[in-house]
Motif scaffolding. Structure first.
Motif, short mmCIF file in Angstrom:
data_model
loop_
_atom_site.label_atom_id
_atom_site.label_comp_id
_atom_site.label_asym_id
_atom_site.label_seq_id
_atom_site.Cartn_x
_atom_site.Cartn_y
_atom_site.Cartn_z
N SER A 104 117.80 -7.02 5.56
CA SER A 104 117.51 -8.10 6.51
C SER A 104 117.72 -9.45 5.86
N VAL A 107 115.43 -11.60 2.87
CA VAL A 107 114.99 -10.86 1.69
C VAL A 107 115.69 -11.42 0.45
N ARG A 111 116.08 -15.89 1.41
CA ARG A 111 114.90 -16.41 2.10
C ARG A 111 115.12 -17.84 2.56
N TRP A 118 110.72 -17.81 11.28
CA TRP A 118 110.96 -16.53 10.63
C TRP A 118 110.27 -16.44 9.28
N LYS A 119 110.30 -17.53 8.55
CA LYS A 119 109.77 -17.49 7.17
C LYS A 119 108.25 -17.33 7.14
N PHE A 123 108.08 -13.07 9.53
CA PHE A 123 108.04 -12.29 8.29
C PHE A 123 106.77 -12.58 7.48
N LEU A 127 105.52 -9.57 11.07
CA LEU A 127 106.42 -8.52 10.59
C LEU A 127 106.34 -8.36 9.06
N ARG A 128 105.19 -8.66 8.51
CA ARG A 128 105.04 -8.65 7.05
C ARG A 128 105.31 -7.26 6.47
N TYR A 131 108.99 -6.55 6.48
CA TYR A 131 109.64 -7.38 5.46
C TYR A 131 109.42 -6.79 4.07
N ASN A 132 108.19 -6.42 3.76
CA ASN A 132 107.90 -5.85 2.45
C ASN A 132 108.61 -4.53 2.24
N HIS A 134 111.57 -3.81 3.41
CA HIS A 134 112.94 -4.20 3.04
C HIS A 134 113.01 -4.66 1.58
#
Length: 207
Positions: A104, A107, A111, A118-119, A123, A127-128, A131-132, A134
């Motif tokens: 994604s 990542v 970043r 999104w940051k 994420f 969506l943490r 994200y983690n 990924h």
């Protein structure tokens, strides 16, 4: 070319299988439920199994020229890392070297391509776990001895395949919409089968 696709019933993986067959490849589609793949083709082989099981993954990987991982997340931030781990181990056991792994945008060093939403909100909070997952997936691939390419798409849309998206841009790239169609993602993943430009690299793709 003979390719194995993991995540073959997902929203991107399904298009990878479809486009790969259109391009003349021999495709092995790995899935937990064979009934989820309605398509039938003389160059399509379906292997059913749990992606967490290295031995099951080996059945799909053995004899292939390349592997595409386009795993989604249906198990709360667990699938991508654990599934990719089984695939990498299967590739190492069977001697298959070429891995194309969908991750994604956002990542690693990408970043900086993300906007505030999104940051920090998506994420950073909502969506943490994804994200983690990924992050761990990429760390695994980077540490492998495979000929890997990690592909980092921005947010998915249902638009058509255009081929006009931006690719391989730097972490400070400006003017990104942070959106790309699933069809374009599948197209780029398959492009890596014959293009060595991004071997051992992690290009971002976005409109």
């Amino acid at each position: 070319m003979k390719i194995a696709v993991f995540g073959a019933t997902g929203t991107v993986g399904r298009l990878v299988v479809e486009q790969a067959l259109e391009q003349g490849h021999e495709v092995t589609a790995f899935t937990r439920n064979a009934a989820g793949i309605a398509q039938r083709h003389e160059r399509l082989r379906i292997v059913e199994g749990d992606v967490f099981d290295t031995h099951a993954a080996e059945r799909a990987v053995a004899g292939q020229d390349a592997v595409i991982v386009a795993l989604g997340d249906g198990r709360k931030g667990l699938v991508r890392f654990a599934g990719t781990k089984a695939v990498v181990e299967a590739m190492q056991r069977t001697g298959v070297k070429r891995l194309i792994c969908q991750s994604s945008l956002g990542v690693g060093d990408s970043r900086g391509n993300l906007n505030f939403l999104w940051k920090y909100l998506l994420f950073g909070m909502l969506l943490r776990k994804a994200y983690n997952d990924h992050v761990k997936q990429e760390e695994l691939v980077l540490a492998s001895d495979l000929d890997w390419t990690i592909v980092r798409p921005s947010a998915f849309t249902d638009g058509p395949r255009t081929g006009s998206f931006r690719r391989g841009f730097p972490a400070d790239a400006k003017g990104l919409t942070l959106k790309i169609s699933r069809a374009d993602i599948a197209d780029f993943l398959l492009e890596q089968l014959t293009d060595t430009t991004y071997v051992h690299q992690a290009p971002g793709i976005s409109h």
